[in-house]
Enzyme design. Structure first.
Site, short mmCIF file in Angstrom:
data_model
loop_
_atom_site.label_atom_id
_atom_site.label_comp_id
_atom_site.label_asym_id
_atom_site.label_seq_id
_atom_site.Cartn_x
_atom_site.Cartn_y
_atom_site.Cartn_z
N LYS A 194 0.85 -1.20 0.00
CA LYS A 194 0.00 0.00 0.00
C LYS A 194 0.88 1.24 0.00
CE LYS A 194 -1.89 2.68 3.01
NZ LYS A 194 -1.78 3.95 2.27
N GLU A 268 9.77 0.68 10.61
CA GLU A 268 10.79 1.69 10.32
C GLU A 268 10.10 3.03 10.55
OE1 GLU A 268 13.87 1.03 9.48
OE2 GLU A 268 13.80 -1.04 8.80
N CYS A 302 13.33 10.51 7.03
CA CYS A 302 13.24 9.96 8.38
C CYS A 302 14.55 10.11 9.13
CB CYS A 302 12.83 8.49 8.31
SG CYS A 302 13.89 7.55 7.21
N GLU A 399 9.80 15.57 15.68
CA GLU A 399 10.20 15.44 14.28
C GLU A 399 9.39 16.44 13.45
OE1 GLU A 399 8.97 11.84 12.26
OE2 GLU A 399 10.88 11.72 11.23
P1 NAD Z 1 2.19 7.89 8.31
O1 NAD Z 1 2.53 7.00 9.43
O2 NAD Z 1 1.10 8.87 8.48
O3 NAD Z 1 1.81 7.04 7.02
C1 NAD Z 1 2.62 6.03 6.54
C2 NAD Z 1 1.76 5.03 5.81
O4 NAD Z 1 0.89 4.39 6.75
C3 NAD Z 1 0.85 5.62 4.74
O5 NAD Z 1 0.79 4.73 3.67
C4 NAD Z 1 -0.49 5.70 5.45
O6 NAD Z 1 -1.59 5.67 4.58
C5 NAD Z 1 -0.46 4.47 6.32
N1 NAD Z 1 -1.31 4.51 7.51
C6 NAD Z 1 -1.78 5.60 8.19
N2 NAD Z 1 -2.53 5.20 9.24
C7 NAD Z 1 -2.52 3.85 9.24
C8 NAD Z 1 -3.09 2.85 10.08
N3 NAD Z 1 -3.82 3.17 11.15
N4 NAD Z 1 -2.87 1.56 9.79
C9 NAD Z 1 -2.12 1.21 8.74
N5 NAD Z 1 -1.56 2.10 7.90
C10 NAD Z 1 -1.76 3.41 8.15
O7 NAD Z 1 3.56 8.57 7.93
P2 NAD Z 1 3.84 9.61 6.79
O8 NAD Z 1 3.42 10.95 7.26
O9 NAD Z 1 3.32 9.13 5.49
O10 NAD Z 1 5.42 9.51 6.67
C11 NAD Z 1 6.26 10.22 7.45
C12 NAD Z 1 6.85 9.38 8.55
O11 NAD Z 1 7.53 8.23 8.02
C13 NAD Z 1 7.89 10.12 9.33
O12 NAD Z 1 7.69 9.95 10.69
C14 NAD Z 1 9.19 9.48 8.88
O13 NAD Z 1 10.21 9.62 9.81
C15 NAD Z 1 8.80 8.10 8.63
N6 NAD Z 1 9.75 7.39 7.75
C16 NAD Z 1 10.57 6.44 8.28
C17 NAD Z 1 11.50 5.80 7.48
C18 NAD Z 1 12.42 4.74 8.06
O14 NAD Z 1 13.00 3.98 7.30
N7 NAD Z 1 12.58 4.66 9.36
C19 NAD Z 1 11.59 6.10 6.14
C20 NAD Z 1 10.73 7.08 5.63
C21 NAD Z 1 9.81 7.71 6.45
#
Ligand code: NAD
Length: 799
Positions: A194, A268, A302, A399
């Protein structure tokens, strides 16, 4: 008189160098700018009719409409993946390797299309998608074509997990997809992916390209939608593993929802990574490092170096240089090859950045932004520097996920480490100094999965990436990343097999006759001392015939707190040498041998397994201690083959303080099979022995006392395993919890996993009973991997 050419050299002006969006737009048009879901190798309509629009963040123009997939759509995708899994896993390694190789070549052949599409959908500069994202995607598939080829040889006795759900964020849509899909497929799993709601296009394009490249239908399925779709996927009962990249907040939700389900999980998550500059650093190099650390991908990274920690003596000078560089920075249309920074992905993110910057100002920090203005037609935000920031300020802790750098100062290296670790996260860190001794001294002290020395934001498939603490658990890339998509073959076999009924009753009478008299009440073992339980209660330990053997302390929350404190105060154990730890483990083994008969009698009395079996358990326990004494100085890290001039060291570090609930059965062997690998690799432990048969563990107190084990390395709290393990899982100063149970422990495992979401501690739980005497199940690398974190330290070199 100066010539026009001379004038050009003086002013160095440059105009726009736009990349054409033609091919990407043609691809969107070919689909009528409306996309279905990619399930079972074809486009299918969503069942619900709800759609989502994606926009170009640099122009706010709509790009396409995608489906908001509902529960039925998710179920169809999982079913397609399930249907394809057996045949995919049964392919010879070489055949899977060819498929992954084909995917790598496909990415290269379509590199420009994918790069432009990614820039259009996400707002990031084409310079980055073209030169960083897409090449890294291809590299990931090449690297994992290699693991597919070597799978059976290098991961013997392992098989795929099954159907994997993968959820990725919007900041690196294609790259995060590749980090997940490549190892999953290489290991023989099938996938439902997804993408994030803001950026679904490149994943859909990739799925179509993969199909054209011959990937069998159902091996890779893509469902689009927002968090609701993600939640359906997480909750689907036929999903065997969830791999999630995203915010810590959603990571916590997923940890809680999957608690007790037996689904494998990797997270992650977010970060607030330190960028540490010592006074002897090359400041011009540092300035370019800062640009790459916090303004790469508009700071939506991230592992962004979002906290600049600078030694006080050079702070003013460095800030001035950074401001000078910021003034020359170019923010503009992402498809212009000459821009440094593109647009923020969505208005909600822009608002979040603005809000946090306003809060920084309100809390008294000094903000600085360049004099020029950003374009107004899209969602742009200028590079921003905060100085005069207190360590506890919101902007120093939260963050921001935008182009905002927060600077704090330190005086000594020790203070730098303390400030760097003053965050619940632990994803990455960057250390700048010309003194390599200093840099290499600091790197192991940082709580982070990746450390870059005089560099930042370097990635490669051969070096695992992932966090410590609340940045999540699991690694992507490297050999360790492959294990996240595999499971030991014996587990599946054991799941189906009937557990042999204990022979206890039959032996009960004899055991009762052999039991020692009730003579004492073993206490708890905390900080090297035998201590009365805080609550003043004790629990009865009975023989199989019901007769009383002894009473042991009933540990409570306060006892666990004290034990955790003792375990923390013994942290020096992890900094000592493997050789020193090996010597002590051998010594414990030697002292146990000297009392083998006594321990065997005790085991027999408690469990009724018979003298012979009990003696064999003691013998196996001594052997197990020797196994981990052997491993203590052999669990080497690696020097990875990454494409830089330099070395990347993968170091194994202890997880920290581990809470261990030992299995009910095999009261000595089960206990030592878990405690020994943990301490061999430098962890300190709070262990809860078998609730029904705790005396084998309490008898160990005196063995440990006479074996030179430093106080606090092993703490033992007797009582109710389920309840105490839960307290350990709730404790914020415990870094990991292991719980080994049987079918009846499902509720306890669920409680442990739920409680672990608080600080996202690593958990290792098992409801499949192990045969602890079988070395395939009872010892080895799986235990060593669980007892360590991998830290990758990147050290480029050269004058
Ligand atoms: P997010 O957690 O809002 O969304 C990430 C994904 O999860 C999206 O596809 C979203 O639709 C889905 N999602 C949202 N709620 C959900 C739920 N309840 N159940 C299942 N899936 C759900 O994060 P974001 O705003 O899209 O991304 C930014 C974050 O990602 C930052 O905190 C960043 O640090 C992190 N990130 C981490 C890494 C890593 O490798 N550690 C890499 C890239 C980004």
């Amino acid at each position: 008189m100066t010539s026009p050419i001379d004038r050009l050299f003086e002013t160095l002006p440059w105009g726009p160098a736009p990349e054409s969006a033609k091919d990407a737009l043609r691809w969107l048009d070919a689909h009528g700018r409306r996309f279905g879901l990619f399930i079972g190798g074809r486009w299918v309509k969503g069942s619900g009719g709800e759609t989502l629009a994606t926009q170009n963040p640099a122009t706010k123009e709509p790009l396409a409409t995608v489906v908001q997939a509902g529960a039925a759509d998710v179920a169809a995708a999982v079913a397609a993946a399930r249907k394809a899994q057996k045949a995919w896993a049964a392919l010879p390694d070489h055949a899977r390797a060819r498929h992954l190789y084909a995917l790598a070549r496909t990415v290269q052949r379509n590199a420009r299309l994918l790069a432009v599409l990614e820039s259009l959908d996400n707002g990031k500069p084409i310079r980055e998608t073209r030169d960083i994202d897409v090449p890294l995607v291809a590299r990931h598939f090449y690297y994992h074509a290699g693991w597919a080829q070597l799978r059976t040889a290098e991961f013997p006795d392992h098989g795929p997990v099954g159907v994997v759900a993968q959820i990725v964020p919007w900041n690196f849509p294609l790259l995060m997809m590749a980090w997940k899909v490549a190892p999953a497929l290489a290991a023989g799993n099938t996938v439902v992916l997804k993408p994030a709601e803001y950026t679904p296009l490149s994943a859909l394009c990739f799925a179509e390209l993969a199909q054209e490249a011959g990937l069998p239908p159902g091996v890779l399925n893509v469902v689009t939608g927002d968090g609701r779709t993600g939640a359906h996927l997480v909750e689907h009962p036929d999903v065997d593993k969830i791999a999630f990249t995203g915010s810590t907040e959603v990571g916590r939700i997923i940890r809680t929802t999957t608690a007790g389900t037996g689904k494998k999980l990797t997270l992650e998550l977010g970060g607030k990574s330190p960028f540490i500059v010592f006074e002897d650093a090359d400041l011009d190099g540092v300035v370019e490092g800062v640009v790459d650390a916090i303004w790469f991908n508009q700071g939506q990274v991230c592992c962004a170096g979002s906290r600049l920690l600078v030694q006080e003596s050079i702070a003013e000078r460095l800030h001035a240089k950074v401001r000078e560089r910021m003034e020359k920075f170019r923010v503009g249309p992402p498809l212009d090859k000459a821009v440094d920074m593109g647009a923020i992905v969505a208005p909600a993110q822009l608002e979040r950045i603005r809000g946090l910057v306003a809060q920084g100002v309100a809390e008294g920090s000094t903000v600085w932004q360049p004099s020029w203005a950003c374009p107004t037609e899209g969602w742009f935000y200028p590079p921003t520097l905060f100085t005069d920031v207190a360590p506890a300020a919101t902007i120093a802790q939260v963050e921001i996920f935008g182009p905002v750098l927060v600077s704090l100062t330190f005086r000594t290296p020790a203070e730098a480490v303390e400030l760097a670790n003053n965050t619940p996260y632990g994803l990455a860190a960057s250390v700048w100094s010309e003194n390599i001794n200093l840099a290499l001294d600091v790197a192991p002290k940082l709580k982070a999965g990746v450390v870059w020395i005089n560099a930042t934001n370097l990635f490669d498939a051969a070096a695992g990436f992932g966090g410590y603490r609340e940045s999540g658990f699991g690694r992507e890339g490297g050999r360790e990343g492959m294990y996240e998509y595999l499971r030991p073959a014996w587990e599946r076999a054991a799941k189906d097999a009937k557990v042999a009924a204990p022979t206890a009753r039959r032996k009960a009478a004899r055991a009762a006759a052999a039991r020692p008299a009730v003579d004492r009440t073993p206490k708890l073992f905390i900080g090297g001392k035998q201590r009365r339980p805080d609550g003043g209660y004790s629990r009865k330990v009975v023989a199989p015939d019901g007769s009383l053997l002894a009473e042991v302390g009933e540990g409570n929350r306060k006892d666990i707190r004290d034990a955790v404190e003792a375990a923390h105060s013994a942290a020096g154990w992890g900094r000592g040498s493997g050789h020193a730890r090996a010597q002590i483990l051998y010594y414990v083994g030697e002292n146990l041998t000297a009392r083998a008969a006594e321990f065997a009698a005790r085991i027999d009395a408690m469990t009724g397994v018979g003298r012979k079996a009990a003696a064999a358990e003691v013998e196996a326990s001594v052997a197990r201690l020797f196994t981990y004494a052997a491993w203590a100085d052999k669990w080497d890290g690696a020097v990875h083959q990454v494409p830089i001039r330099g070395v990347t060291l993968a170091m194994h570090e202890p997880v920290g303080v581990l809470g261990i609930a030992a299995p009910e059965t095999a009261p000595l062997l089960g206990f030592l099979s878990l405690v020994a690998p943990a301490i061999a690799l430098g962890n300190t432990v709070v262990a809860v022995p078998s609730s029904a048969h705790p005396l084998a563990a309490t008898d160990l107190y005196s063995v440990l006392e006479t074996s030179d084990l430093p106080a606090g390395v092993v703490n033992i709290v007797t009582g109710d395993r389920g309840a105490l393990a839960r307290v350990l899982a709730e404790h914020f100063d415990v870094d990991g919890v292991w719980f080994f149970g049987a079918a009846g422990d499902r509720a306890a495992v669920k409680a442990v996993e739920e409680a672990s979401a608080g600080n996202l501690k690593r958990t290792w739980t098992s409801l499949v009973p192990r045969d602890w005497t079988d070395v395939k199940q009872g010892e080895g690398r799986e235990f060593l991997r669980r007892a360590t974190e991998v830290k990758n330290i990147w050290i480029p070199y050269g004058e």
